[in-house]
Design a protein around this motif. Structure first.
Motif, PDB file in Angstrom:
ATOM      1  N   TYR A   1       0.832  -1.208   0.000  1.00 11.96           N
ATOM      2  CA  TYR A   1       0.000   0.000   0.000  1.00 11.96           C
ATOM      3  C   TYR A   1       0.869   1.262   0.000  1.00 11.96           C
ATOM      4  N   ILE A   2       1.914   1.277   0.815  1.00 10.66           N
ATOM      5  CA  ILE A   2       2.788   2.453   0.890  1.00 10.66           C
ATOM      6  C   ILE A   2       3.581   2.614  -0.411  1.00 10.66           C
ATOM      7  N   MET A   3       3.988   1.498  -1.028  1.00 11.98           N
ATOM      8  CA  MET A   3       4.720   1.589  -2.290  1.00 11.98           C
ATOM      9  C   MET A   3       3.844   2.204  -3.377  1.00 11.98           C
ATOM     10  N   LEU A   4       2.579   1.804  -3.441  1.00 12.23           N
ATOM     11  CA  LEU A   4       1.688   2.367  -4.448  1.00 12.23           C
ATOM     12  C   LEU A   4       1.405   3.837  -4.181  1.00 12.23           C
ATOM     13  N   CYS A   5       1.312   4.203  -2.909  1.00  9.55           N
ATOM     14  CA  CYS A   5       1.106   5.619  -2.578  1.00  9.55           C
ATOM     15  C   CYS A   5       2.301   6.459  -3.022  1.00  9.55           C
ATOM     16  N   ASP A   6       3.493   5.944  -2.798  1.00  6.45           N
ATOM     17  CA  ASP A   6       4.692   6.678  -3.218  1.00  6.45           C
ATOM     18  C   ASP A   6       4.801   6.734  -4.734  1.00  6.45           C
ATOM     19  N   ALA A   7       4.380   5.672  -5.421  1.00  7.60           N
ATOM     20  CA  ALA A   7       4.467   5.666  -6.880  1.00  7.60           C
ATOM     21  C   ALA A   7       3.503   6.672  -7.495  1.00  7.60           C
ATOM     22  N   LEU A   8       2.301   6.791  -6.926  1.00  9.15           N
ATOM     23  CA  LEU A   8       1.330   7.748  -7.463  1.00  9.15           C
ATOM     24  C   LEU A   8       1.727   9.184  -7.140  1.00  9.15           C
ATOM     25  N   GLY A   9       2.185   9.409  -5.916  1.00  9.56           N
ATOM     26  CA  GLY A   9       2.577  10.757  -5.520  1.00  9.56           C
ATOM     27  C   GLY A   9       1.405  11.696  -5.319  1.00  9.56           C
ATOM     28  N   ARG A  10       0.228  11.168  -5.118  1.00  7.29           N
ATOM     29  CA  ARG A  10      -0.965  11.977  -4.898  1.00  7.29           C
ATOM     30  C   ARG A  10      -1.915  11.199  -4.008  1.00  7.29           C
ATOM     31  N   ARG A  11      -3.052  11.810  -3.732  1.00  6.09           N
ATOM     32  CA  ARG A  11      -4.064  11.156  -2.906  1.00  6.09           C
ATOM     33  C   ARG A  11      -4.831  10.118  -3.720  1.00  6.09           C
TER      34      ARG A  11
END
Length: 1443
Positions: free
Chosen positions: A755-765
């Motif tokens: 979950y954190i990796m995908l959040c960092d990859a998107l760079g947005r909410r």
């Protein structure tokens, strides 16, 4: 060269007397300088070499012949072992009278055994001969060209051009260059042609069968020079293997002739199976060949298969010609030992060696050629049977009255060894042969009249014919390149023939040969049983070919080659520390070679004494190393040698860091080889590799990312592959051997990390649909509750509660309703997530599209996101749960940062180098390490929240787990330069941690410029043991470092800071005390300032940081932005209402602990005088005169201090320093240093605390002002009282002339005329007896009284009053306890009643629930009966109709 000249030159041979024999066997003659250490080999130097003697003749006119100038070795004559006694030295022109000397005559073969029987008594000579034969056999295989083969004379250079295949020529001047491998490289060794002889005119160096050849002698001289670098006393031979062989020890000549790496391994009988397995996997194995192959074809094909399978494809590759490893063996020599068990081994070894034609008296090295697990003769073929007998064969039945036992056959396990000293004429058998006589253990009957007796033609021809049969039978090599090489059974007859047949050669043919062909240097072989192999031999010597290893690294240090020669000679030995870094996905093997130089010339006896100093062998230890730990790990590799030795280091897969600590007397060389990539060097080079991720970590992260990519691609798959992909993914990141609870923790950690990796990859909410897709991908509905992120808000962030709900309290019905709604929503969400993660539906199409869109951004930087995924899994998983082997590599993963400061060039001074505040964002394991050229260097770390300094391990700061705090940690570095540091020297602090982020500085630039104020004064003893006191005032918050030092280094002192009589900081030490940092705060009541955390009293020692900065708000003067270092830019924005600073009154004091400062009589008298002057206000005339006399004497003597008020005022103001002060350093004194930032030097004022002295002086002035002249009267009374104790004066004493009083001194009082005249010197000599204080002591009662009835009544009344008071207090306490017990009982009754009412209500509820259930059951039974009654009624109606 004429014969006459040769005979005349015989006078140049130097005879040696018996007294000088011991000197010949001593160490090498010392070179005049360290520059004479053998230089590295260079072909250019050989081209430029001058081959003459190198010295001009003394009389050029008298000596016209150039041959008379012979070259003499500048290192002196070689030292031979004690078994060879040198009588004189000669040159080849002296002992080869009828021959022309040549370096090499026969370039095809040689023989070093026939002509050297008299040298076999020396172990050194046996090893030289045998090792040269072994190298010839191994490197010169059949079919090898001359360019690729090895020839011993190619190591010799004389009057020739360097290059492969060169031939050295005879030099009449006697100068030769030898190329040998020593201390890690090929080196140039210069020798002359002086040869040693004994009393019987026998040459004491090996010679070949060709008498005119010189190459064996020259090569042996160079090898002996190399072995003489090894010390021969027992202190350097602590190893048992070295003590067993005094002449050789661990020295091997194969290493110096070829550069191969010697690895030594001991052989023991219990471990013979391991030795057997190693030999079978290393050397060729003897096998039988089919009989249809002819012997000639077999001879040609066997060598082709053994070592020339790749020679056709690449004939120029020399690495394929030479073997990868050569295996040799050696046995114990027969000599005296201190340990008794060695004699038992020697007896068994001697008996076993005789079976194989070897002798224990002549220990040497043998070549291990091959192994054998079958018989030498192939098994006989069964007789041919006719075809008709192959049908219906009958089984033979043997009838016996006892059970048959099948005898167990002993396995055939033999090892072939080759040596030039094996007698091929004697049959080798398992049983001892009685006719066998040791050909070298008994004295030989041959007489040698000349140093090298000529061999008759017939005798040499017969010898060559006898050995022709053995020479024609080829022998295999121990080539490790072809492990599956099969060796034919052609050599089986060689070990069984007692007397080999001599081919018939006509005698006329032998007489026709005028030039006899020399004997080829063959190595006879013999087969040794495996059970006898450990008995015969004590160790294996494995020589590794360095050309077979693609990766290598080396480090060396020789004092002679070091640029810092003086510094190296001052040290006791050569030391070095290096680091090894290995990271591999497979187990790795690293060959480590260590060479030590312990002896060179006369460096053993630099002290000048007759007895050489004790030397220890060179030691190298390798141990696992971690920069995050100060704990020393046990070494895994230890090499102790006095020459050269190697070992094989085996490491498991993964990343490893080892530290190498090396200690040798004069120099060392370390060389590492491996087939695995590694890095070897200093600390800076290795630490840069440890900052990267390990290979196992990268491979694990890549594998997980690939499995995730397949799962995302097949998320909407309708063929049922998604469950299989999910199981494969779980197998990758979760091992099977974990418990269910551990697996649950690992799965949760994986979900959070994804979950954190995908959040960092998107760079947005994330949108709600994206979060639902992540939950469906991980099959974890509770993911969002455990992974809050700042850029991932809740699902309903936009929805805000109503305004009237903010202040209202929810009722019980509202809470119950909310709970029901949340449970229903959660159950619906869980079912939807699980259904989407398993089955295929409408939601999966949309989820698959969302995941594909999100995954495209992950794939764009797959390596980075794969690393963050696995890194977050490590962070979220349990510390005690290890789910991957790559977690073992995390201990070697480091991050580091360096902070450097240039050390000022000041001698004998204290310097503050570094003082900064670091802030930690999260819990961090950190190790600070300091690199400084100054010996005295200290690092202090202070927790600014608790004001405590971290504990240190002796003088170093150990690894510590730093917790985040409000005000950070202050790092302070100080040095004491006793000598002038080198120019441009740097102080470096390296912070090593486990992972990012490292602590950050409180300001962008480091603070390294400080202003130091010094205050030096005398120590005056007092009752409170206070050394000094200084008052500190500041106008702005100033962080300061205080350093206090006493003239006596053994004094226990305590330095502390007082604020309004309360201690706020302290430090103790012996001779030196340091308060690393303390924050002095201003005290101004008229100016309001902005409050800050630094204003609070509990944070007074905190350095100014952006969090605790103080700014004074002044309307007339505004502070500019960035004007002062360390000021924050955002303090002005947060300006709460102004407050008032508390008043601070700082006082720095130092005291003596345990009365440890003892002063002698002169120092005490000086201190008493200073104490009297310090508090004196009114000086009489004689005191003024004495004071003026003392001041005049001080003007003449600059070493004596000037105790005037002007100097005191300067000291008080702090204007004097240790350089311009006139203190007498022989007296007890102290030095206080206060270091602050250079920009804040004007904001602090330090002056001497004179408050107590001023109070005393004010009291004295008020006492005198009340009645003028009182001081003079008191002085008169004191002198009158002291005069009665004055000793009688002699008539010779000269009266002291009184000087007129100083009119400028208004404080002095006139002395009355009747005052006795006593000088200051007499006052000091007066001894006052102790005063009797008995009359002044007041007693309680002067006369004792008798106790009467009245006194007894009073005492009884007092006792009763005490008893009544105690009873009253006891009754009150008992009454209170009773009241509490009654209250408890009432409370218990209330609880019981409440319990009874609740139980009755529960029974009623149960009864009501039972009634409702009964009614419900009744209704259900009636409903079931109703269809049956209706059907029965229909049947009755039908029957009625029918009727």
């Amino acid at each position: 060269m004429s014969k006459g000249k040769l005979k005349k030159k015989g006078d140049t041979s130097s005879k040696i007397s018996e007294e000088q024999t011991e000197l010949v066997s001593a160490a090498l003659t010392s070179s005049e300088s360290w520059e004479d250490v053998w230089h590295e080999w260079s072909d250019a130097d050989v081209f430029r070499e001058k081959w003459d003697s190198g010295k001009p003749p003394e009389d050029p006119k008298a000596m016209t012949d150039a041959s008379s100038l012979y070259f003499e070795d500048p290192e002196g004559k070689i030292s031979l072992p004690p078994s060879l006694e040198v009588y004189y030295w000669r040159r080849p022109a002296d002992f080869l009278i009828n021959m022309v000397p040549t370096v090499v005559e026969n370039m095809v073969s040689f023989d070093l055994v026939t002509s050297n029987h008299h040298l076999l008594c020396s172990e050194l000579m046996r090893w030289i001969i045998s090792e040269i034969h072994i190298i010839w056999k191994v490197c010169n295989l059949p079919g090898v060209t001359d360019q690729n083969g090895w020839k011993p004379w190619e190591h010799i250079y004389s009057l020739c051009k360097p290059g492969k295949g060169h031939v050295p020529h005879y030099n009449s001047y006697g100068k030769y260059l030898i190329r040998l491998f020593w201390m890690g490289c090929w080196r140039k060794i210069t020798v002359d042609d002086l040869m040693p002889f004994d009393r019987d005119n026998k040459l004491l160096l090996p010679a070949s069968s060709c008498q005119s050849e010189l190459w064996p002698m020259l090569l042996a001289k160079a090898l002996i020079k190399v072995i003489n670098t090894r010390p021969h006393h027992e202190d350097a031979n602590r190893n048992k293997m070295l003590q067993l062989s005094k002449e050789m020890g661990e020295f091997t000549f194969i290493h110096h002739l070829t550069g191969w790496i010697p690895e030594v391994s001991s052989i023991s009988f219990p471990c013979r199976r391991k030795t057997w397995d190693f030999l079978r996997s290393t050397i060729p194995e003897f096998v039988h060949q089919p009989e249809k192959i002819s012997r000639r074809k077999l001879h040609a094909s066997r060598w082709r298969r053994a070592s020339f399978s790749d020679h056709r494809s690449n004939r120029s590759d020399q690495s394929k010609v030479h073997p990868k490893m050569v295996v040799c063996a050696s046995f114990y020599p027969n000599q005296l030992h201190n340990e008794p068990f060695v004699y038992t081994n020697m007896a068994d070894s001697s008996e076993t060696l005789r079976r194989y034609t070897l002798c224990l008296h002549h220990s040497h090295i043998l070549l291990v050629t091959r192994t054998r697990v079958c018989s030498l003769e192939p098994p006989p073929l069964p007789p041919p049977l006719p075809r008709w007998k192959l049908f219906r064969q009958k089984k033979k039945i043997v009838i016996s009255d006892e059970p048959r036992t099948i005898p167990e056959s002993k396995p055939e396990e033999f090892i072939a060894v080759a040596s030039p000293f094996i007698d091929p004429h004697v049959k080798s058998s398992s049983s001892p042969v009685l006719e066998q006589v040791d050909k070298w253990s008994t004295p030989r009957k041959l007489s040698h009249k000349a140093p090298l007796d000529s061999i008759a033609e017939q005798m040499e021809t017969e010898c060559s014919e006898e050995l022709d049969h053995v020479a024609t039978e080829p022998s295999d090599t121990c080539d490790n390149a072809a492990d599956d090489t099969e060796v034919a059974a052609e050599d089986k007859k060689k070990d069984e023939e007692v007397n080999p047949t001599v081919p018939d050669v006509p005698k006329s043919a032998t007489k026709q040969h005028t030039i006899v062909e020399p004997i080829k240097p063959i190595l006879p072989e013999t087969w040794v049983e495996l059970e006898d192999f450990p008995k015969c031999f004590c160790r294996l010597l494995m020589f590794h070919n360095p050309e077979t290893y693609p990766h290598h690294a080396q480090k060396s240090l020789l004092k002679g080659e070091s640029h810092q020669l003086s510094a190296q000679l001052k040290s006791s030995c050569a030391r070095g520390t290096y680091y090894l870094y290995v990271d591999s996905l497979k187990p790795s093997q690293i060959l480590i070679s260590f060479s030590a130089l312990l002896h060179w010339g006369e460096t053993e006896n630099v002290s000048g004494s007759d007895v050489p100093p004790a030397q220890s062998p060179g030691v190298m230890q390798a141990a696992p190393y971690h920069w995050k730990s100060r704990q020393c790990q046990p070494p895994i590799v230890t090499i102790e040698t006095n020459s050269s030795k190697a070992t094989l280091l085996r490491l498991p897969m993964g990343r490893h860091v080892l530290s190498f600590h090396i200690n040798a007397e004069l120099g060392y060389h370390v060389h590492l080889w491996s087939k695995t990539l590694f890095f070897f060097g200093d600390e800076d080079n290795i630490m840069s590799h440890c900052t990267k991720e390990s290979l196992r970590f990268t491979e694990k992260a890549t594998t997980i990312m690939r499995a995730l990519s397949k799962l995302v691609d097949l998320f909407n798959d309708r063929h049922g592959k998604k469950p299989l992909m999910r199981k494969n993914l779980e197998k990758i990141y979760c091992p099977k051997d974990k418990t269910p609870i551990e697996k649950w923790h690992i799965c949760k950690a994986f979900s959070l990390a994804l979950y954190i990796m995908l959040c960092d990859a998107l760079g947005r909410r994330m949108t709600p649909l994206e979060r639902f897709a992540v939950m469906a991908l991980t099959a974890d509905p509770s993911l969002l509750a455990k992974a809050p992120r700042a850029h991932s808000p809740p699902l309903h962030q936009d929805s805000k509660p109503l305004e009237n709900w903010n202040s209202s309290q929810p009722t019980a019905e509202e809470v119950k309703a909310a709970t029901v709604l949340q449970a229903a929503f959660r159950s619906r969400l869980v079912r939807r997530v699980l259904r989407s993660s398993k089955s295929v539906g409408k939601d999966n199409i949309q989820i698959a599209a969302v995941l594909s869109d999100m995954w495209s951004k992950v794939v764009s930087d797959a390596d980075k996101h794969a690393t963050s995924l696995l890194r977050n899994m490590f962070e979220f998983s349990d510390k005690y749960t290890k789910f991957s082997s790559c977690q073992l590599d995390e201990w070697t993963k480091i991050v580091f940062a360096d902070y450097s400061v240039i050390v000022p060039e000041k001698a004998n001074s204290w310097i503050l180098l570094f003082r900064e505040v670091f802030f930690f964002a999260k819990e961090t394991l950190l190790l600070p390490k300091v690199y400084c050229p100054v010996r005295y260097c200290r690092l202090h770390i202070i927790n600014n929240d608790t004001r405590e300094e971290l504990t240190k391990l002796i003088t170093r700061v150990p690894p510590h787990l730093y917790q985040p705090n409000m005000h950070g940690y202050t790092f302070v570095a100080e040095v004491m330069t006793l000598e002038l540091p080198p120019a441009g020297a740097k102080w470096t602090m390296r912070l090593t941690g486990t992972r990012e982020p490292l602590p950050k500085l409180s300001q962008p630039t480091t603070l390294c410029t400080f202003s130091v104020q010094e205050f030096q004064d005398y120590y005056i003893p007092n009752n409170r043991n206070i050394i000094c006191g200084y008052a500190v005032k500041v106008t702005t918050p100033v962080p300061a470092t205080l350093h206090f030092q006493t003239s006596s280094p053994s004094v226990m002192i305590r330095l502390f800071i007082m604020d309004h009589e309360s201690e706020v900081a302290s430090a103790t030490g012996q001779g030196v005390a340091v308060i690393p940092v303390f924050n002095f705060l201003p005290s101004k009541e008229e100016e309001p300032i902005a409050p800050s955390c630094a204003v609070e009293e509990e944070n007074q020692n905190i350095s100014p940081t952006p969090e605790n900065e103080i700014k004074v708000l002044d309307g007339s003067q505004q502070e500019e932005e960035g004007s002062t270092s360390g000021k924050s830019d955002f303090v002005a924005e947060l300006s709460p209402p102004p407050t008032w600073l508390p008043e601070h009154k700082y006082l720095v004091k130092a005291e003596v602990l345990r009365q440890s400062w003892d002063l002698d009589d002169s120092q005490l008298a000086f201190a008493h005088l200073l104490s009297y002057r310090e508090t004196q206000v009114f000086f009489p005339e004689e005191v003024i005169e004495s004071t003026s006399d003392m001041s005049s004497n001080e003007e003449q003597c600059p070493d004596v201090p000037k105790p005037n008020r002007k100097v005191e005022e300067e000291k008080t103001n702090g204007s004097c320093s240790s350089e311009d002060t006139s203190l007498d350093l022989t007296k007890a004194n102290f030095l206080l240093r206060v270091a602050v930032d250079k920009s804040q030097a004007e904001s602090i004022e330090v002056k001497k605390d004179t408050e107590r002295i001023e109070q005393i002086k004010a009291i004295k002035r008020a006492w005198e002002a009340a009645e003028p002249g009182r001081a003079a009267k008191a002085w008169k009374l004191r002198l009158n009282w002291l005069s009665q104790f004055q000793p009688p004066t002699s008539d010779d004493d000269v009266p002291v002339e009184e000087s007129p009083p100083n009119e400028s001194d208004e404080a002095c009082s006139p002395v009355p005329d009747d005052t006795p005249s006593i000088s200051i010197e007499q006052l000091r000599s007066i001894v006052v007896p102790p005063m009797d204080c008995t009359p002044y002591i007041r007693r309680k009662q002067d006369v004792p009284t008798m106790v009467d009835q009245e006194i007894e009544e009073i005492q009884r009344r007092e006792r009763l009053e005490k008893i009544q008071a105690y009873q009253l207090e006891r009754d009150q306490l008992v009454e209170e306890r009773l009241q509490k017990a009654t209250a408890r009982k009432e409370r218990m009754k209330g609880l019981l009643k409440q319990y009874d009412s609740q139980q009755a209500a529960m029974v009623q509820e149960q009864q009501r629930f039972q009634d409702i259930r009964t009614q419900h059951n009744q209704k259900s039974s009636d409903s079931r009966k109703f269809p049956n009654n209706r059907l029965k009624k229909k049947q009755d109606d039908k029957h009625m109709d029918d009727a």
